[in-house]
Design a protein around this motif. Structure first.
Motif, mmCIF file in Angstrom:
data_model
loop_
_atom_site.group_PDB
_atom_site.id
_atom_site.type_symbol
_atom_site.label_atom_id
_atom_site.label_comp_id
_atom_site.label_asym_id
_atom_site.label_seq_id
_atom_site.Cartn_x
_atom_site.Cartn_y
_atom_site.Cartn_z
ATOM 1 N N TYR A 6 0.889 -1.102 0.029
ATOM 2 C CA TYR A 6 0.019 0.222 0.159
ATOM 3 C C TYR A 6 0.631 1.331 -0.029
ATOM 4 N N SER A 7 1.866 1.433 0.766
ATOM 5 C CA SER A 7 2.478 2.646 1.114
ATOM 6 C C SER A 7 3.420 2.539 -0.221
ATOM 7 N N GLU A 8 3.712 1.576 -0.719
ATOM 8 C CA GLU A 8 4.793 1.634 -2.152
ATOM 9 C C GLU A 8 3.942 2.111 -3.199
ATOM 10 N N ILE A 9 2.416 1.820 -3.239
ATOM 11 C CA ILE A 9 1.782 2.389 -4.428
ATOM 12 C C ILE A 9 1.498 4.073 -4.147
ATOM 13 N N LEU A 10 1.167 4.138 -2.923
ATOM 14 C CA LEU A 10 0.957 5.680 -2.544
ATOM 15 C C LEU A 10 2.185 6.474 -2.757
ATOM 16 N N ALA A 79 -14.144 1.911 -1.542
ATOM 17 C CA ALA A 79 -12.845 1.881 -2.276
ATOM 18 C C ALA A 79 -12.755 3.020 -3.281
ATOM 19 N N TYR A 80 -14.118 3.716 -3.964
ATOM 20 C CA TYR A 80 -14.021 4.687 -4.663
ATOM 21 C C TYR A 80 -13.610 5.974 -4.085
ATOM 22 N N ARG A 81 -13.911 6.091 -2.787
ATOM 23 C CA ARG A 81 -13.409 7.343 -2.035
ATOM 24 C C ARG A 81 -12.025 7.034 -1.710
ATOM 25 N N ASN A 82 -11.318 5.991 -1.553
ATOM 26 C CA ASN A 82 -10.043 5.655 -1.184
ATOM 27 C C ASN A 82 -9.217 6.046 -2.690
ATOM 28 N N LEU A 83 -9.794 5.671 -3.686
ATOM 29 C CA LEU A 83 -8.990 5.948 -5.020
ATOM 30 C C LEU A 83 -9.014 7.446 -5.191
ATOM 31 N N GLY A 84 -10.223 8.098 -4.781
ATOM 32 C CA GLY A 84 -10.322 9.367 -4.882
ATOM 33 C C GLY A 84 -9.214 10.286 -4.206
ATOM 34 N N LYS A 85 -8.975 9.652 -3.110
ATOM 35 C CA LYS A 85 -7.801 10.292 -2.258
ATOM 36 C C LYS A 85 -6.578 10.374 -2.967
ATOM 37 N N LEU A 86 -6.408 9.069 -3.607
ATOM 38 C CA LEU A 86 -5.024 8.662 -4.017
ATOM 39 C C LEU A 86 -5.005 9.582 -5.618
ATOM 40 N N VAL A 87 -5.754 9.972 -6.230
ATOM 41 C CA VAL A 87 -5.592 11.011 -7.285
ATOM 42 C C VAL A 87 -5.891 12.418 -7.044
ATOM 43 N N LYS A 88 -6.213 12.668 -5.963
ATOM 44 C CA LYS A 88 -6.356 14.071 -5.563
ATOM 45 C C LYS A 88 -5.213 14.860 -6.007
ATOM 46 N N ASP A 89 -5.519 16.126 -6.882
ATOM 47 C CA ASP A 89 -4.635 17.186 -7.035
ATOM 48 C C ASP A 89 -3.671 16.333 -7.961
ATOM 49 N N LYS A 90 -3.691 15.476 -8.658
ATOM 50 C CA LYS A 90 -2.898 14.684 -9.676
ATOM 51 C C LYS A 90 -3.558 15.127 -10.908
ATOM 52 N N ASN A 91 -2.585 14.693 -11.895
ATOM 53 C CA ASN A 91 -2.967 14.825 -13.185
ATOM 54 C C ASN A 91 -3.349 13.285 -13.656
ATOM 55 N N TYR A 92 -4.487 13.040 -13.570
ATOM 56 C CA TYR A 92 -4.823 11.785 -13.970
ATOM 57 C C TYR A 92 -5.975 11.401 -14.922
ATOM 58 N N GLN A 196 -1.123 11.152 -25.121
ATOM 59 C CA GLN A 196 -0.212 11.678 -25.864
ATOM 60 C C GLN A 196 0.794 12.397 -24.911
ATOM 61 N N GLY A 197 0.200 12.914 -24.046
ATOM 62 C CA GLY A 197 0.986 13.658 -23.060
ATOM 63 C C GLY A 197 1.868 13.178 -21.986
ATOM 64 N N THR A 198 1.854 11.647 -21.943
ATOM 65 C CA THR A 198 2.492 10.768 -21.268
ATOM 66 C C THR A 198 3.835 10.377 -21.719
ATOM 67 N N VAL A 199 3.997 10.700 -22.863
ATOM 68 C CA VAL A 199 5.423 10.552 -23.604
ATOM 69 C C VAL A 199 6.430 10.783 -22.501
ATOM 70 N N ASN A 200 7.386 10.001 -22.277
ATOM 71 C CA ASN A 200 8.622 10.590 -21.516
ATOM 72 C C ASN A 200 8.223 11.232 -20.089
ATOM 73 N N LYS A 201 7.092 10.952 -19.628
ATOM 74 C CA LYS A 201 6.601 11.375 -18.334
ATOM 75 C C LYS A 201 6.615 10.274 -17.215
ATOM 76 N N LYS A 202 6.973 10.592 -16.095
ATOM 77 C CA LYS A 202 6.833 9.542 -14.920
ATOM 78 C C LYS A 202 5.317 9.263 -14.618
ATOM 79 N N ILE A 203 4.864 8.025 -15.078
ATOM 80 C CA ILE A 203 3.629 7.835 -15.092
ATOM 81 C C ILE A 203 3.215 6.429 -14.190
ATOM 82 N N CYS A 204 2.344 6.675 -13.343
ATOM 83 C CA CYS A 204 1.808 5.387 -12.236
ATOM 84 C C CYS A 204 0.698 4.737 -13.075
#
Length: 269
Positions: A6-10, A79-92, A196-204
């Motif tokens: 869990y902590s690794e993915i976060l 589960a969805y609420r936790n997923l929302g916390k994971l991507v909050k303030d991120k480009n997803y 297209q914007g993911t090219v050469n970007k650090k993406i999880c």
């Protein structure tokens, strides 16, 4: 699943420039909630006894929509609420092949979601008049719910008909005759531009319950992303189909677990 996973993915998500989520058939509403309902079983029996199951089968999707609104799946909600916390303030971006529309009930940005298999929000007709979508038929829905509550009789229910061509109305879902793709194409274009914007970007990249029902939509394209982008990493969470392809080159982790349970049990604290 060990706590370190869990902590690794976060940590990896926090460090990523972009996050791509794929949601599949093992991450959907638990339809047993409806099927175990006593009144629903009565209705199924009543329809069988008429000997006209094909005639009244159209009622079932309306009851499914009712269940989604009135009988929430608490595990999936968490589960969805936790997923929302994971991507909050991120480009997803999230691509989902399930048709329960549950993802739209939470705080995700709709412009960052594409559901190419449709759902319960729009309708279409069997003739697919000019590939157009129809508004949800509220009056029919009210009558079906009234029947569910024993205030109407089965014979009084009338299947919705397209005013333009006279053919039957259906929910805009993959599997419907002449499926109207218009319902998702605009969002699909946004999704492809985002990719297209993911090219050469650090993406999880995270797959939640994505099996082999529609592998060309999520599973195989996601593997292709990992193969070409050396800065990417894939988490594939599935109770049985968690294995990773050889071409991923070690940039992935297959997790043998139910994805809903995985999120609920501590993915995001």
């Amino acid at each position: 699943m060990a706590e370190h996973t869990y902590s690794e993915i976060l940590r990896r998500c926090q460090d990523a420039e972009m996050i791509l989520i794929g949601i599949g058939e093992k991450f959907q509403y638990n339809w047993d909630i409806l099927e175990q309902n006593e009144r629903y079983r009565e209705i199924e029996s009543e329809i069988r006894e008429t000997g006209q199951e094909e005639t009244y089968h159209w009622i079932i999707p309306f009851l499914q929509k009712m269940a989604l609104e009135e009988y929430p799946d608490q595990q999936l909600t968490e589960a969805y609420r936790n997923l929302g916390k994971l991507v909050k303030d991120k480009n997803y971006f999230i691509i989902s092949t399930v048709i329960d529309d549950c993802i739209y009930q939470y705080d995700f940005q709709e412009e960052r979601i594409v559901t190419p298999c449709g759902g319960f929000r729009k309708m279409q007709c069997d003739g697919n008049c000019n590939d157009r979508l129809l508004d949800f038929d509220e009056e029919v829905y009210k009558k079906v719910k009234s029947y569910f509550n024993r205030n109407e009789i089965l014979e009084e229910l009338q299947e919705p008909i397209c005013e333009q061509c006279g053919k039957k109305k259906r929910f805009n879902q993959l599997g419907t005759e002449n499926y109207a793709e218009k319902g998702y194409l605009q969002q699909w274009e946004r999704y492809t531009k985002w990719l297209q914007g993911t090219v050469n970007k650090k993406i999880c990249v995270i797959e939640l319950g994505v099996g082999m029902e529609l592998p060309t939509v999520i599973r195989w394209p996601f593997e292709k992303i990992i193969y070409y982008n050396q800065k990417s990493f894939l988490y594939r969470i599935h109770p049985s189909l968690y294995q990773l392809g050889e071409k991923i080159g070690g940039r992935g982790n297959g997790i043998k677990e139910n994805p809903v349970s995985f999120l609920v049990n501590g993915f995001v604290k």
